[in-house]
Design an enzyme around this catalytic site. Structure first.
Site, PDB file in Angstrom:
ATOM      1  N   ALA A  93       0.822  -1.201  -0.176  1.00 50.29           N
ATOM      2  CA  ALA A  93      -0.142   0.059  -0.015  1.00 50.29           C
ATOM      3  C   ALA A  93       0.836   1.284   0.118  1.00 50.29           C
ATOM      4  O   ALA A  93       1.786   1.297   0.534  1.00 50.29           O
ATOM      5  CB  ALA A  93      -0.939  -0.062   1.220  1.00 50.29           C
ATOM      6  N   GLY A  94       0.417   2.235  -0.719  1.00 52.09           N
ATOM      7  CA  GLY A  94       1.016   3.626  -0.468  1.00 52.09           C
ATOM      8  C   GLY A  94       2.377   3.884  -0.962  1.00 52.09           C
ATOM      9  O   GLY A  94       2.975   4.735  -0.507  1.00 52.09           O
ATOM     10  N   GLY A  96       3.105   4.045  -4.513  1.00 53.15           N
ATOM     11  CA  GLY A  96       3.158   4.387  -5.869  1.00 53.15           C
ATOM     12  C   GLY A  96       2.788   3.246  -6.940  1.00 53.15           C
ATOM     13  O   GLY A  96       3.048   3.540  -8.221  1.00 53.15           O
ATOM     14  N   SER A 100      -4.277   2.006  -4.379  1.00 53.23           N
ATOM     15  CA  SER A 100      -5.626   2.691  -4.169  1.00 53.23           C
ATOM     16  C   SER A 100      -6.530   2.527  -5.218  1.00 53.23           C
ATOM     17  O   SER A 100      -7.637   2.281  -5.235  1.00 53.23           O
ATOM     18  CB  SER A 100      -5.537   4.100  -3.674  1.00 53.23           C
ATOM     19  N   ASP A 138      -4.323   5.911 -12.962  1.00 49.14           N
ATOM     20  CA  ASP A 138      -4.218   5.180 -12.007  1.00 49.14           C
ATOM     21  C   ASP A 138      -5.250   4.098 -12.489  1.00 49.14           C
ATOM     22  O   ASP A 138      -5.353   2.980 -12.416  1.00 49.14           O
ATOM     23  CB  ASP A 138      -4.051   5.349 -10.802  1.00 49.14           C
TER      24      ASP A 138
END
Ligand code: MEV
Length: 306
Positions: A93-94, A96, A100, A138
């Site tokens: 997670a988190g 790049g 998300s 994304d």
């Protein structure tokens, strides 16, 4: 993954931004890869929220707050009311790699069947909590997979890109990334303070994305590397790199990569290095000596493999 009343497993890809992050928010094209090692989501019985054991997260307890808000936005947009979603993630997670967006798209697919337009709306509701002024890049990579060229818009312009050879990519994480929404806002502030300089930088990114598209089609690793180095320089100029990201890029280049850049929102997170296949093992080994998470991928005319 548990849950007696599980209905079906929905999935979405992680993502790797090869060229054009941040500039894409301002209408410049970008190139991204959808990574098949993404997330899977199942709707289950229980207190509403996301349960993601791999990230040590259960938003039913009220934290982390941004995820609680994103989950609420997703369920509202999907029209389901609050539900519990059990998540299996193969991406950290988190940092790049599109955690998300993968979470948003797979969750929307778990809630909405056979309506990709409605899935896109629900996923965007979640993504906008994490990203503020999200470009949708994304989300497009998480939805489609493969190598794509993306231009922001309503609807966005998205098409698959050809890869004309074997291109090795090595990804390394330098630790948690900063909030994407804050990084995007920082770039906006810099462009607003120096509009002519900022405009020139956006034009430069646009030109280099065009060159990268041709280099990918030709499978020209050296040219892709040089373009990544230029893109990293421009991301530094936007103010989104860090000492750790710069050092990781140098480590990769010194070990034989053709070029390297930060990937994603920056402020921490990951770098991506491009190299000829025969140098990829040495590049990964050099990065592994300082970085816990290092992954290798291969782009070929037939697709993306881990
Ligand atoms: C983040 O992965 C990509 C950014 O360009 C933000 C966006 O496109 O929404 C930094």
């Amino acid at each position: 993954m548990g849950g007696v009343n599980a209905v079906r497993v929905a999935s979405a890809c992680g993502k790797l931004l090869l060229f054009g992050e941040h500039a894409v928010v301002h209408g410049v094209p970008a190139i991204a890869v959808g990574l098949s090692d993404g997330v899977e989501v199942v709707r289950v019985d229980g207190p509403p929220g996301w349960h993601v054991p791999a990230w040590g997260v259960d938003t039913a307890t009220g934290a982390p707050e941004s995820m609680v808000h994103a989950h609420r936005a997703l369920c509202e947009a999907a029209g389901t009311g609050p539900v519990r979603l059990a998540v299996t993630s193969r991406i950290p997670a988190g940092c790049g790699l599109g955690s998300s967006a993968a979470l948003a798209v797979a969750s929307a697919r778990a809630l909405i069947e056979d309506d990709e337009a409605a899935v896109a709306v629900a996923a965007a509701a979640s993504e906008s909590v994490f990203h503020g002024n999200a470009s949708g890049l994304d989300q497009a990579a998480a939805t489609r997979g493969g190598v794509i060229r993306f231009v922001r818009g309503a609807p966005p312009e998205v098409r698959d890109l050809a890869v004309g050879g074997r291109v090795a990519l090595v990804v390394a994480s330098v630790g948690a990334g900063a909030s994407t929404a804050e990084m995007v806002a920082g770039v906006q502030r810099r462009i607003s303070r120096f509009p002519r300089v900022g405009g020139g930088m956006l034009e430069a990114v646009s030109a280099l994305v065009g060159c990268a598209e041709r280099a990918l089609a030709a499978g020209d690793v050296d040219e892709l590397g040089e373009l990544m180095d230029i893109n990293h320089g421009l991301l530094c100029a936007f103010g989104v790199s860090t000492g750790a990201l710069d050092r990781a890029c140098y480590t990769a280049r010194d070990a034989g990569a053709a070029g390297a850049k930060l990937t994603g929102g920056g402020g921490g997170g990951c770098i991506v290095a491009v190299s000829a296949e025969e140098h990829a093992v040495a590049v990964a080994a050099a990065l592994r000596s300082d970085h816990e998470i290092v992954r290798s991928y291969l782009l070929t005319p037939d697709g993306v493999t881990a």
